[in-house]
Design a protein around this motif. Sequence first.
Motif, short mmCIF file in Angstrom:
data_model
loop_
_atom_site.label_atom_id
_atom_site.label_comp_id
_atom_site.label_asym_id
_atom_site.label_seq_id
_atom_site.Cartn_x
_atom_site.Cartn_y
_atom_site.Cartn_z
N ILE A 176 0.85 -1.19 0.00
CA ILE A 176 0.00 0.00 0.00
C ILE A 176 0.89 1.24 0.00
O ILE A 176 1.82 1.35 0.79
CB ILE A 176 -0.93 0.03 1.23
CG1 ILE A 176 -1.81 -1.22 1.25
CG2 ILE A 176 -1.79 1.28 1.24
CD1 ILE A 176 -2.62 -1.37 2.53
N LEU A 177 0.61 2.15 -0.90
CA LEU A 177 1.29 3.44 -0.96
C LEU A 177 0.23 4.54 -0.88
O LEU A 177 -0.69 4.57 -1.68
CB LEU A 177 2.09 3.57 -2.26
CG LEU A 177 2.83 4.91 -2.46
CD1 LEU A 177 3.94 5.06 -1.42
CD2 LEU A 177 3.40 5.00 -3.88
N ARG A 178 0.37 5.43 0.12
CA ARG A 178 -0.59 6.52 0.31
C ARG A 178 0.12 7.86 0.14
O ARG A 178 1.28 8.02 0.54
CB ARG A 178 -1.23 6.44 1.69
CG ARG A 178 -2.02 5.16 1.92
CD ARG A 178 -2.48 5.02 3.35
NE ARG A 178 -3.51 5.99 3.70
CZ ARG A 178 -4.66 5.67 4.28
NH1 ARG A 178 -4.93 4.42 4.58
NH2 ARG A 178 -5.54 6.60 4.59
N TRP A 179 -0.60 8.80 -0.45
CA TRP A 179 -0.06 10.13 -0.71
C TRP A 179 -1.13 11.17 -0.42
O TRP A 179 -2.31 10.96 -0.71
CB TRP A 179 0.39 10.23 -2.17
CG TRP A 179 0.42 11.64 -2.71
CD1 TRP A 179 1.42 12.54 -2.60
CD2 TRP A 179 -0.63 12.29 -3.44
NE1 TRP A 179 1.07 13.73 -3.22
CE2 TRP A 179 -0.18 13.60 -3.75
CE3 TRP A 179 -1.90 11.89 -3.87
CZ2 TRP A 179 -0.96 14.52 -4.45
CZ3 TRP A 179 -2.69 12.80 -4.56
CH2 TRP A 179 -2.21 14.10 -4.85
N GLY A 195 -4.71 10.01 -1.93
CA GLY A 195 -4.90 8.88 -2.82
C GLY A 195 -4.06 7.70 -2.38
O GLY A 195 -3.19 7.82 -1.50
N ALA A 196 -4.32 6.54 -2.98
CA ALA A 196 -3.60 5.33 -2.57
C ALA A 196 -3.50 4.34 -3.71
O ALA A 196 -4.35 4.30 -4.61
CB ALA A 196 -4.30 4.67 -1.38
N LEU A 197 -2.43 3.56 -3.67
CA LEU A 197 -2.28 2.34 -4.47
C LEU A 197 -2.32 1.20 -3.46
O LEU A 197 -1.46 1.12 -2.59
CB LEU A 197 -0.97 2.34 -5.24
CG LEU A 197 -0.81 3.37 -6.37
CD1 LEU A 197 0.63 3.38 -6.86
CD2 LEU A 197 -1.75 3.03 -7.51
N ALA A 198 -3.31 0.32 -3.58
CA ALA A 198 -3.48 -0.73 -2.56
C ALA A 198 -3.81 -2.06 -3.20
O ALA A 198 -4.52 -2.12 -4.21
CB ALA A 198 -4.60 -0.33 -1.59
N GLY A 199 -3.30 -3.12 -2.59
CA GLY A 199 -3.58 -4.47 -3.05
C GLY A 199 -2.31 -5.19 -3.44
O GLY A 199 -1.20 -4.65 -3.34
N PRO A 200 -2.44 -6.45 -3.88
CA PRO A 200 -1.26 -7.23 -4.25
C PRO A 200 -0.56 -6.64 -5.47
O PRO A 200 -1.17 -6.42 -6.51
CB PRO A 200 -1.83 -8.62 -4.57
CG PRO A 200 -3.19 -8.64 -3.94
CD PRO A 200 -3.68 -7.23 -3.98
N LEU A 201 0.72 -6.38 -5.34
CA LEU A 201 1.49 -5.79 -6.43
C LEU A 201 1.68 -6.79 -7.57
O LEU A 201 1.66 -6.42 -8.75
CB LEU A 201 2.85 -5.33 -5.90
CG LEU A 201 3.76 -4.62 -6.90
CD1 LEU A 201 3.13 -3.32 -7.36
CD2 LEU A 201 5.12 -4.34 -6.26
#
Length: 370
Positions: A176-179, A195-201
């Motif tokens: 998870i990457l949050r900004w 915003g976020a990028l979340a879940g299995p990469l």
Amino acid sequence: MALASRARPTRRLRLPLMLAVIAIAWSARPAFASTYAAYIPLDSSIYDELDTLNDLGLADSYISEIQPISRVEAARITVEAESKLSESQNQNELARSVINSLRLQLPDEVQWIEQDHEDNLPTMFHPIERIEGEYVLSEGTRRSLETGPSGIDYQEGTPLLPNNDNLNTDQGSNEILRWSGWGGVGGFITGYGEGALAGPLTDSPSQASRAQLLTGAVVVSLGNTAISFGQEETSWGVSHYNQLSQSNNGQPFPALRIQNIHPGHLPWVLRYLGLYRYQAFLGQLNAGRTFSKPWLSGHVITFRTLPFFEWGLEHTIMFGGSGNDNYGPGGFLGNLTGLSTGNSSQYNTNTRFGIFGKAYIRRLRDTQIY
């Protein structure tokens, strides 16, 4: 020990006293120039650090029950705590460390407060205010329940992650990457978002599918009053104590919100109630419930009557939704305020009302009873 009183779901509740107090609070707002009110995400460490200063008896004007708070309010509390610490004979190293940490996170806002320059600020942008990464390993079967169109449906979210905005994760490894960032225009209009990028990469076929906007709102400051609209983050009730009966990992939802930026005093004899803060909101939830897209309305007012005693009133009501909206404009207003919620033959509502208090016992190592 919890002594908060809560009513069971009901279909009719009158709260003229509470709404009258909130109306007085609105009319008593100070008339001075406006500032930028960028709200701090609920999972920020700033709240833990402010609680620490409060627990150490250095933040007598901090009212923690209403969240989120603005960055400039957190800076005001930081400067207050530092001033009180400098006057104390006991130079607490923990307090000093926390204050230094807050100064690093709120450098501009602390400078505004110290220089008495938080009003009429120039246009500014902070596109990268916070970046954080998380790794979540989730194993086991998540519980779910589907009971049909007239029942209750739910699916267990990511466990043990409070104030995580209902971020979707899958079984196994999740990155998870949050900004978050914010900007201000004209001295009184603030925009903020996260915003976020979340879940299995590795399992996601498209990284674009992992991207999501968690929060994003525009705030207009009118003196000490902040009116915001957007994808709002809240504790699913308005007060901190409503987490006893609601979720502290709820998904942000589109809402209109009003609250005072800094605590103040009510007029006349009511000023003896002490410093107060208030908040009210109206939002619409998603379609995944018995009545699709119901309204959620909430109001709260909290007083810090003494440095060691806080108390307040809070009210939340869920009403309307597809197939449950047999009311006109008057009925909508009655539900919104809680003054007239009709009856079950017309439509169903769910109301929660609470009275809460918190006392600090300084002689017992700052023990708190609420």
